[in-house]
Enzyme design. Structure first.
Site, PDB file in Angstrom:
ATOM      1  CB  SER A   1      -0.888   0.023   1.247  1.00 22.94           C
ATOM      2  OG  SER A   1      -1.493   1.299   1.392  1.00 22.94           O
TER       3      SER A   1
ATOM      4  CE1 TYR B   1      -3.680  -2.078   5.439  1.00 16.68           C
ATOM      5  CE2 TYR B   1      -3.022   0.120   4.721  1.00 16.68           C
ATOM      6  CZ  TYR B   1      -3.498  -1.140   4.425  1.00 16.68           C
ATOM      7  OH  TYR B   1      -3.780  -1.479   3.125  1.00 16.68           O
TER       8      TYR B   1
HETATM    9  P1  NAP Z   1     -11.240  -6.681   1.173  1.00  9.49           P
HETATM   10  O1  NAP Z   1     -12.276  -6.582   0.104  1.00  9.49           O
HETATM   11  O2  NAP Z   1     -11.647  -6.496   2.581  1.00  9.49           O
HETATM   12  O3  NAP Z   1     -10.496  -8.063   0.973  1.00  9.49           O
HETATM   13  C1  NAP Z   1      -9.670  -8.632   1.958  1.00  9.49           C
HETATM   14  C2  NAP Z   1      -9.550 -10.108   1.658  1.00  9.49           C
HETATM   15  O4  NAP Z   1      -8.707 -10.701   2.650  1.00  9.49           O
HETATM   16  C3  NAP Z   1     -10.888 -10.828   1.703  1.00  9.49           C
HETATM   17  O5  NAP Z   1     -10.929 -11.801   0.698  1.00  9.49           O
HETATM   18  C4  NAP Z   1     -10.869 -11.490   3.077  1.00  9.49           C
HETATM   19  O6  NAP Z   1     -11.665 -12.667   2.980  1.00  9.49           O
HETATM   20  C5  NAP Z   1      -9.401 -11.794   3.228  1.00  9.49           C
HETATM   21  N1  NAP Z   1      -9.045 -11.933   4.643  1.00  9.49           N
HETATM   22  C6  NAP Z   1      -9.242 -11.026   5.627  1.00  9.49           C
HETATM   23  N2  NAP Z   1      -8.838 -11.544   6.802  1.00  9.49           N
HETATM   24  C7  NAP Z   1      -8.379 -12.801   6.526  1.00  9.49           C
HETATM   25  C8  NAP Z   1      -7.855 -13.835   7.332  1.00  9.49           C
HETATM   26  N3  NAP Z   1      -7.714 -13.701   8.657  1.00  9.49           N
HETATM   27  N4  NAP Z   1      -7.499 -15.003   6.727  1.00  9.49           N
HETATM   28  C9  NAP Z   1      -7.659 -15.158   5.393  1.00  9.49           C
HETATM   29  N5  NAP Z   1      -8.152 -14.218   4.591  1.00  9.49           N
HETATM   30  C10 NAP Z   1      -8.519 -13.044   5.160  1.00  9.49           C
HETATM   31  O7  NAP Z   1     -10.088  -5.609   0.927  1.00  9.49           O
HETATM   32  P2  NAP Z   1      -9.101  -5.315  -0.305  1.00  9.49           P
HETATM   33  O8  NAP Z   1      -9.019  -3.853  -0.408  1.00  9.49           O
HETATM   34  O9  NAP Z   1      -9.445  -6.117  -1.487  1.00  9.49           O
HETATM   35  O10 NAP Z   1      -7.724  -5.833   0.313  1.00  9.49           O
HETATM   36  C11 NAP Z   1      -6.813  -6.629  -0.378  1.00  9.49           C
HETATM   37  C12 NAP Z   1      -5.401  -6.135  -0.103  1.00  9.49           C
HETATM   38  O11 NAP Z   1      -5.241  -4.828  -0.675  1.00  9.49           O
HETATM   39  C13 NAP Z   1      -5.036  -5.985   1.374  1.00  9.49           C
HETATM   40  O12 NAP Z   1      -3.733  -6.493   1.578  1.00  9.49           O
HETATM   41  C14 NAP Z   1      -5.049  -4.492   1.584  1.00  9.49           C
HETATM   42  O13 NAP Z   1      -4.211  -4.085   2.642  1.00  9.49           O
HETATM   43  C15 NAP Z   1      -4.560  -4.006   0.234  1.00  9.49           C
HETATM   44  N6  NAP Z   1      -4.875  -2.595  -0.049  1.00  9.49           N
HETATM   45  C16 NAP Z   1      -6.153  -2.174  -0.155  1.00  9.49           C
HETATM   46  C17 NAP Z   1      -6.404  -0.841  -0.384  1.00  9.49           C
HETATM   47  C18 NAP Z   1      -7.806  -0.317  -0.508  1.00  9.49           C
HETATM   48  O14 NAP Z   1      -7.985   0.912  -0.427  1.00  9.49           O
HETATM   49  N7  NAP Z   1      -8.809  -1.155  -0.698  1.00  9.49           N
HETATM   50  C19 NAP Z   1      -5.348   0.084  -0.531  1.00  9.49           C
HETATM   51  C20 NAP Z   1      -4.051  -0.390  -0.419  1.00  9.49           C
HETATM   52  C21 NAP Z   1      -3.816  -1.726  -0.180  1.00  9.49           C
HETATM   53  P3  NAP Z   1     -12.451 -13.402   4.202  1.00  9.49           P
HETATM   54  O15 NAP Z   1     -13.125 -12.337   5.000  1.00  9.49           O
HETATM   55  O16 NAP Z   1     -13.380 -14.314   3.446  1.00  9.49           O
HETATM   56  O17 NAP Z   1     -11.392 -14.155   4.947  1.00  9.49           O
END
Ligand code: NAP
Length: 260
Positions: free
Chosen positions: A140, A153
């Site tokens: 990120s 984070y």
């Molecule tokens: P998201 O829609 O909340 O997806 C997170 C994913 O991680 C879900 O599939 C969730 O599935 C899984 N997860 C959460 N806790 C888990 C656990 N304990 N064990 C296994 N799986 C788990 O959010 P996203 O934005 O797509 O996030 C994906 C990545 O992008 C993350 O690393 C995040 O830090 C990064 N990111 C996001 C943003 C943003 O603004 N969205 C910006 C920068 C970086 P389950 O709940 O089914 O386990």
């Protein structure tokens, strides 16, 4: 890399991970989807099998649980069809450091750092021996910005970017591609899960645009891909400034300003 290796994606039940699953399926890759919500992954897998004809396995795992994480590590170690790991599962944590519960902080660090490095560690020796393979780590821009006020984070994401850059130096010469992807705010469930209103944020990228841009970087074999950064020269200048300092930080004697 084998022409169409299987891709294992963590956090594939929603957001960025589910979008990577969609895109890699459309490129003809078989998939292994990992997350906690099995039902959601079943729905996604059924749609993608139907639309693309690829084979999709589902591994239900809470990656903060050492036993469940170990099952995914074993799969990565043993399944020679897997040629790409997308280390995407992650979470954020709202609030100031003094209000965040220690257990929540510990879980965040376990998911965003320990799981990422253990999964990379499980697969890297096999990839290095084969002289091919790719590890994509979703980091990120927050990891570049202590000023954003998301200290824990951001620290986990600084770890992911550093790890990716280090592994790129170690594994690149062995034929293994390592990519760090640094999104900025992207419209997914991560915000709601951290009790943050995404609609109150300015400049939010749609998830399809983010993943498609990250895949342009993947196809170019970029070590670090920052989809929202329009001026790539700024990242290059940042790296050059850091590298310029390197000879200066290896010294036998303390700097004059610290000499009592
Ligand atoms: P998201 O829609 O909340 O997806 C997170 C994913 O991680 C879900 O599939 C969730 O599935 C899984 N997860 C959460 N806790 C888990 C656990 N304990 N064990 C296994 N799986 C788990 O959010 P996203 O934005 O797509 O996030 C994906 C990545 O992008 C993350 O690393 C995040 O830090 C990064 N990111 C996001 C943003 C943003 O603004 N969205 C910006 C920068 C970086 P389950 O709940 O089914 O386990």
């Amino acid at each position: 890399m084998a022409e169409n290796p299987t891709v294992l994606i963590t956090g594939a039940s929603s957001g960025i991970g589910a979008t990577y699953a969609d895109r890699f399926a459309r490129r003809g890759h078989d998939l292994v989807l990992v997350a906690r919500d099995k039902e959601r992954m079943e729905v996604l897998a059924a749609r993608l099998r139907d639309e693309t004809g690829v084979a999709i396995d589902i591994l239900q795992a809470d990656l903060t649980n050492p036993g469940e994480l170990a099952v995914v590590e074993t799969r990565l170690r043993d399944d020679r069809r897997i040629g790409v790991l997308v280390n995407n599962a992650g979470a954020a944590l709202g609030g100031a450091f003094v209000t965040q519960a220690a257990d929540d902080v510990g879980r965040l660090v376990a998911l965003n750092t320990t799981a990422v490095v253990r999964l990379a560690s499980a697969v890297a020796p096999r990839f290095a021996e084969a002289g091919e393979g790719a590890i994509v780590n979703i980091s990120s821009v927050v990891g570049l910005a202590p000023e954003f006020g998301m200290s824990v984070y951001g620290a986990t994401k600084a770890f992911v970017t550093f790890l990716s850059q280090g592994l790129s130096f170690e594994l690149g010469p062995k034929g293994v591609y390592v990519q760090a992807v640094l999104p900025a705010a992207t419209r997914t469930e991560i915000w709601e899960r951290a009790s943050i209103d995404v609609n109150a944020l300015p400049l939010v990228m749609e998830v399809g645009e983010l993943v498609d841009a990250a895949l342009v970087g993947f196809d170019r074999r970029e070590p670090v891909t920052i989809p929202p950064l329009h001026d790539a020269g700024q990242w290059d200048a940042y790296q050059t400034a850091r590298q310029t300092m390197l000879p200066g930080i290896r010294q036998e004697h303390a700097a004059a300003r610290y000499q009592a």
